[in-house]
Design a protein around this motif. Structure first.
Motif, mmCIF file in Angstrom:
data_model
loop_
_atom_site.group_PDB
_atom_site.id
_atom_site.type_symbol
_atom_site.label_atom_id
_atom_site.label_comp_id
_atom_site.label_asym_id
_atom_site.label_seq_id
_atom_site.Cartn_x
_atom_site.Cartn_y
_atom_site.Cartn_z
ATOM 1 N N LYS A 155 0.833 -1.213 0.000
ATOM 2 C CA LYS A 155 0.000 0.000 0.000
ATOM 3 C C LYS A 155 0.862 1.256 0.000
ATOM 4 N N ALA A 156 1.969 1.197 0.721
ATOM 5 C CA ALA A 156 2.893 2.343 0.723
ATOM 6 C C ALA A 156 3.597 2.475 -0.622
ATOM 7 N N PHE A 157 3.887 1.352 -1.242
ATOM 8 C CA PHE A 157 4.567 1.342 -2.537
ATOM 9 C C PHE A 157 3.673 1.932 -3.624
ATOM 10 N N ARG A 158 2.391 1.620 -3.573
ATOM 11 C CA ARG A 158 1.449 2.135 -4.580
ATOM 12 C C ARG A 158 1.474 3.662 -4.631
ATOM 13 N N VAL A 159 1.587 4.283 -3.474
ATOM 14 C CA VAL A 159 1.613 5.743 -3.416
ATOM 15 C C VAL A 159 2.805 6.305 -4.181
ATOM 16 N N GLU A 160 3.898 5.520 -4.223
ATOM 17 C CA GLU A 160 5.138 5.979 -4.852
ATOM 18 C C GLU A 160 5.184 5.732 -6.363
ATOM 19 N N ILE A 161 4.256 4.944 -6.887
ATOM 20 C CA ILE A 161 4.344 4.533 -8.295
ATOM 21 C C ILE A 161 4.326 5.696 -9.288
ATOM 22 N N PRO A 162 3.426 6.673 -9.155
ATOM 23 C CA PRO A 162 3.468 7.785 -10.117
ATOM 24 C C PRO A 162 4.823 8.489 -10.166
ATOM 25 N N ASP A 163 5.411 8.743 -8.996
ATOM 26 C CA ASP A 163 6.732 9.382 -8.958
ATOM 27 C C ASP A 163 7.801 8.460 -9.530
ATOM 28 N N ALA A 164 7.655 7.163 -9.279
ATOM 29 C CA ALA A 164 8.618 6.199 -9.823
ATOM 30 C C ALA A 164 8.574 6.211 -11.349
ATOM 31 N N LEU A 165 7.376 6.277 -11.907
ATOM 32 C CA LEU A 165 7.236 6.310 -13.362
ATOM 33 C C LEU A 165 7.816 7.601 -13.934
ATOM 34 N N ALA A 166 7.622 8.702 -13.228
ATOM 35 C CA ALA A 166 8.188 9.966 -13.677
ATOM 36 C C ALA A 166 9.713 9.918 -13.664
ATOM 37 N N SER A 167 10.290 9.240 -12.689
ATOM 38 C CA SER A 167 11.745 9.101 -12.608
ATOM 39 C C SER A 167 12.266 8.158 -13.682
ATOM 40 N N LYS A 215 -3.097 -8.582 -10.329
ATOM 41 C CA LYS A 215 -1.885 -8.911 -11.072
ATOM 42 C C LYS A 215 -0.805 -7.861 -10.840
ATOM 43 N N VAL A 216 -1.203 -6.609 -10.825
ATOM 44 C CA VAL A 216 -0.251 -5.536 -10.558
ATOM 45 C C VAL A 216 0.333 -5.690 -9.158
ATOM 46 N N SER A 217 -0.505 -6.061 -8.214
ATOM 47 C CA SER A 217 -0.036 -6.265 -6.843
ATOM 48 C C SER A 217 1.049 -7.333 -6.785
ATOM 49 N N VAL A 218 0.859 -8.413 -7.534
ATOM 50 C CA VAL A 218 1.835 -9.499 -7.558
ATOM 51 C C VAL A 218 3.156 -9.020 -8.161
ATOM 52 N N VAL A 219 3.060 -8.248 -9.244
ATOM 53 C CA VAL A 219 4.273 -7.736 -9.886
ATOM 54 C C VAL A 219 5.020 -6.782 -8.953
ATOM 55 N N LEU A 220 4.312 -5.839 -8.348
ATOM 56 C CA LEU A 220 4.958 -4.881 -7.459
ATOM 57 C C LEU A 220 5.566 -5.570 -6.237
ATOM 58 N N MET A 221 4.886 -6.621 -5.763
ATOM 59 C CA MET A 221 5.388 -7.328 -4.593
ATOM 60 C C MET A 221 6.751 -7.960 -4.856
ATOM 61 N N LYS A 222 7.030 -8.294 -6.088
ATOM 62 C CA LYS A 222 8.320 -8.905 -6.408
ATOM 63 C C LYS A 222 9.474 -7.948 -6.096
ATOM 64 N N PHE A 223 9.284 -6.685 -6.390
ATOM 65 C CA PHE A 223 10.327 -5.701 -6.113
ATOM 66 C C PHE A 223 10.471 -5.475 -4.609
ATOM 67 N N LEU A 224 9.369 -5.518 -3.895
ATOM 68 C CA LEU A 224 9.424 -5.365 -2.443
ATOM 69 C C LEU A 224 10.110 -6.561 -1.782
ATOM 70 N N ARG A 225 9.740 -7.758 -2.188
ATOM 71 C CA ARG A 225 10.344 -8.947 -1.607
ATOM 72 C C ARG A 225 11.836 -9.032 -1.909
ATOM 73 N N ALA A 226 12.211 -8.579 -3.105
ATOM 74 C CA ALA A 226 13.628 -8.614 -3.480
ATOM 75 C C ALA A 226 14.444 -7.650 -2.631
ATOM 76 N N ARG A 227 13.783 -6.690 -2.012
ATOM 77 C CA ARG A 227 14.474 -5.697 -1.182
ATOM 78 C C ARG A 227 13.958 -5.708 0.254
ATOM 79 N N ASN A 228 13.582 -6.910 0.716
ATOM 80 C CA ASN A 228 13.178 -7.106 2.114
ATOM 81 C C ASN A 228 12.085 -6.131 2.566
ATOM 82 N N LEU A 229 11.138 -5.878 1.655
ATOM 83 C CA LEU A 229 9.961 -5.039 1.896
ATOM 84 C C LEU A 229 10.302 -3.571 2.137
ATOM 85 N N SER A 230 11.506 -3.150 1.757
ATOM 86 C CA SER A 230 11.851 -1.732 1.840
ATOM 87 C C SER A 230 11.204 -1.010 0.659
ATOM 88 N N VAL A 231 10.298 -0.089 0.944
ATOM 89 C CA VAL A 231 9.592 0.630 -0.117
ATOM 90 C C VAL A 231 10.556 1.479 -0.930
#
Length: 309
Positions: free
Chosen positions: A58-70, A99-115
């Motif tokens: 849920k915290a990661f979702r908030v960051e997605i627009p800025d992530a896409l801009a970067s 499906k998007v949740s599953v994809v985004l979770m992969k990046f979180l799990r790869a970084r020990n849930l650090s947003v």
């Protein structure tokens, strides 16, 4: 009116107000001072998320627009434009998608849930895909006489995951395979993307990989092959997170087994849990692989019953 909307309307008081959330889900307005979260779509995979993972997501979702801009600084509409990753459309205005949740979770799990670290990895992956031009690599036609025997996708494991075989000794002509390192990397990425196409991100989001070293020796490797292997390893570890269920190394030369055990103490425990170094020969390999793959789905050369490649 959809079935979900009809149900919500039926249970809502006659004088209640309804509003559309930022995720496009019709939701009853909460009493003043209270917040009602949008309905979270669920699948077999999202049902496996832990409470901590949901909080991070849920915290990661908030960051997605800025992530896409970067990731796409030259796009004026980057914060709002949809992007596609591994066949899944990520719509910034409607991130409440299983499906998007599953994809985004992969990046979180790869970084020990650090947003913040997951966001950095996500941005880097999108930038790399754009620079590498993954889409063009997937459309490129590679010579079958060079690459045709190096990779195979065949069968499924007992949970429906695709099984992918990387046969390093499939072509002994190293100059043909690795003479053009960038061509090899384009082929290797395209092969990975083809494997990912078999994941639906609803019931399956990982694969099994079998790395076959039959015919590979210390003297059969040259500078180009070593550099290509190093670059490929960096690409997959940096930009394809958490897509691997298990990895089996089979027909491994003794010197490579020794190197594996030498570096074993330096590997994360989660990585080690996915890796197995197996001996040589169909019988020995089969004892390991048949625990995951049914005999009818496993090629005879690996101890199964399938007349495959």
């Amino acid at each position: 009116m959809s079935e979900t909307e009809a149900t919500q309307t039926a249970v809502a008081p006659a004088d209640s107000e309804h509003q559309e959330t930022s995720y496009g889900v019709i939701q009853e307005s909460a009493p003043e001072g209270l917040t009602v979260e949008p309905i979270e779509p669920k699948t077999a995979l999202t049902d496996q998320f832990t409470p901590k993972e949901w909080d991070a997501l849920k915290a990661f979702r908030v960051e997605i627009p800025d992530a896409l801009a970067s990731a796409y600084p030259d796009k004026n509409n980057a914060k709002t434009a949809a992007v596609k990753l591994w066949g899944v459309t990520i719509e910034p205005s409607n991130l409440l998608d299983a499906k998007v949740s599953v994809v985004l979770m992969k990046f979180l799990r790869a970084r020990n849930l650090s947003v913040s670290e997951g966001k950095t990895m996500f941005i880097a992956t999108l930038r790399w895909r754009d620079q590498f031009n993954v889409e063009a690599a997937c459309k490129e036609e590679f010579p079958q006489d060079v690459f045709g025997q190096l990779g195979h996708i065949y069968g499924q494991d007992k949970a429906g995951r695709p099984v992918v075989y990387n046969v390093y000794g499939g072509n002994q002509d190293l100059k043909a395979v690795f003479g053009d390192i960038q061509r090899f990397l384009r082929w290797r990425v395209a092969f990975m993307e083809k494997s990912i196409e078999l994941l639906d991100f609803e019931t399956t989001d990982q694969m099994i990989q079998v790395h076959d070293y039959a015919g590979v020796s210390m003297t059969s490797r040259d500078t180009n092959s070593k550099n290509a292997a190093s670059e490929a390893s960096s690409i997959f570890s940096s930009h394809y997170p958490e897509l691997l269920h298990k990895k089996y190394f089979v027909n491994v030369p003794s010197y490579m087994t020794w190197i594996f055990w030498l570096f074993k103490p330096l590997m994360p425990s989660a990585t080690l849990a996915k890796m197995s170094v197996v001996g040589s020969g169909a019988s020995t390999i089969g004892k390991a692989l048949l625990a995951e793959v049914n005999a009818k789905q496993l090629p005879t050369r690996y101890g199964g019953e399938a007349e495959a490649f």
